[in-house]
Design an enzyme around this catalytic site. Sequence first.
Site, PDB file in Angstrom:
ATOM      1  N   ASP A   1       0.977  -1.019   0.015  1.00  0.00           N
ATOM      2  CA  ASP A   1      -0.090  -0.041   0.059  1.00  0.00           C
ATOM      3  C   ASP A   1       0.883   1.298   0.075  1.00  0.00           C
ATOM      4  O   ASP A   1       2.046   1.176  -0.015  1.00  0.00           O
ATOM      5  CB  ASP A   1      -0.798  -0.018   1.173  1.00  0.00           C
ATOM      6  CG  ASP A   1      -0.115  -0.189   2.540  1.00  0.00           C
ATOM      7  OD1 ASP A   1       0.858  -0.289   2.864  1.00  0.00           O
ATOM      8  OD2 ASP A   1      -1.043  -0.916   3.386  1.00  0.00           O
TER       9      ASP A   1
ATOM     10  N   ASN B   1      -8.054  -2.954  14.142  1.00  0.00           N
ATOM     11  CA  ASN B   1      -9.441  -3.338  13.669  1.00  0.00           C
ATOM     12  C   ASN B   1      -9.341  -4.607  12.714  1.00  0.00           C
ATOM     13  O   ASN B   1     -10.538  -4.828  12.132  1.00  0.00           O
ATOM     14  CB  ASN B   1     -10.196  -2.134  13.163  1.00  0.00           C
ATOM     15  CG  ASN B   1      -9.402  -1.642  11.854  1.00  0.00           C
ATOM     16  OD1 ASN B   1      -8.485  -2.112  11.358  1.00  0.00           O
ATOM     17  ND2 ASN B   1      -9.836  -0.619  11.188  1.00  0.00           N
TER      18      ASN B   1
ATOM     19  N   HIS C   1      -7.456  -4.850   9.778  1.00  0.00           N
ATOM     20  CA  HIS C   1      -7.053  -4.487   8.638  1.00  0.00           C
ATOM     21  C   HIS C   1      -5.796  -5.205   8.223  1.00  0.00           C
ATOM     22  O   HIS C   1      -5.159  -5.248   8.923  1.00  0.00           O
ATOM     23  CB  HIS C   1      -7.284  -2.924   8.126  1.00  0.00           C
ATOM     24  CG  HIS C   1      -5.969  -2.293   8.658  1.00  0.00           C
ATOM     25  ND1 HIS C   1      -6.027  -1.228   9.850  1.00  0.00           N
ATOM     26  CD2 HIS C   1      -4.719  -2.295   8.477  1.00  0.00           C
ATOM     27  CE1 HIS C   1      -4.933  -0.569   9.968  1.00  0.00           C
ATOM     28  NE2 HIS C   1      -4.021  -1.331   9.356  1.00  0.00           N
TER      29      HIS C   1
ATOM     30  N   GLU D   1      -9.822  -1.996   5.113  1.00  0.00           N
ATOM     31  CA  GLU D   1     -10.489  -1.766   6.254  1.00  0.00           C
ATOM     32  C   GLU D   1     -11.503  -2.796   6.630  1.00  0.00           C
ATOM     33  O   GLU D   1     -12.194  -3.141   5.426  1.00  0.00           O
ATOM     34  CB  GLU D   1     -10.935  -0.405   6.249  1.00  0.00           C
ATOM     35  CG  GLU D   1      -9.573   0.625   6.346  1.00  0.00           C
ATOM     36  CD  GLU D   1      -9.137   0.899   7.780  1.00  0.00           C
ATOM     37  OE1 GLU D   1      -9.028  -0.008   8.574  1.00  0.00           O
ATOM     38  OE2 GLU D   1      -8.293   1.820   7.751  1.00  0.00           O
TER      39      GLU D   1
END
Length: 242
Positions: free
Chosen positions: A68, A137, A139, A144
């Site tokens: 990313d 979370n 990811h 996400e």
Amino acid sequence: MIQIIRTKDYEEMSRKAANIIAAQITLKKNSVLGLATGSTPVGLYRCLVEGYNKGDLDFSQVRSVNLDEYQGLSREHDQSYFYFMNDNLFKHVNIDTAETYLPDGTNMDAEGECSRYHEVIASMGGVDLQLLGIGNNGHIGFNEPDDYFPENTHCVRLTDSTIQANARFFASEAEVPRYAYTMGIGEIMAARRILILASGKAKAPIIKEMLTGPVRPQVPASILRFHKKVTLVADEEALSLL
């Protein structure tokens, strides 16, 4: 199936993970590595640089694709992932930087950039080993929590929790980019092998959820349980709720 390697602490986690990547490069000198950024793999990269300096590793035929990149940051920005990879690995080893690929954060044409990077990944002929961290979370990359598993490279709006987690790297939370380009779940799952790292008590709840909860896009990392060859290297604190 996820193989779990338990380590005492962050340093041992870094060494064990580096040994797995080093073995991959030794067995296949022209390996395609999927690389990750963030605080978790810093120690791993340090171990790989040490191995190179000792003459144990040769990166000259290795190619890499990164997971990313923030949208809107130049490569010269000290928080861009291009800068991170050069600072932590590329400039310290004999890898051909022309064969290291990241999304172009300066390209604001999201559709065009995502299509271009998907073609870059496809042109590699498959990632041999994909390195991952995991967000609080769940990811992976910047995939996400969502209502579906995105297949290919896409532009994502970062969640508030991810922005807050990354704010420590910037002068203020306001400076954290709100969008990023990321490999899709389908591209990650296409890797021949996946290596995921976790360290610290803060990761314990999501590691438990990833391994024991339902497989669902609201916990993106849970999909890894459907991959045939995943290794989780995690320290005792990250595994403390299992």
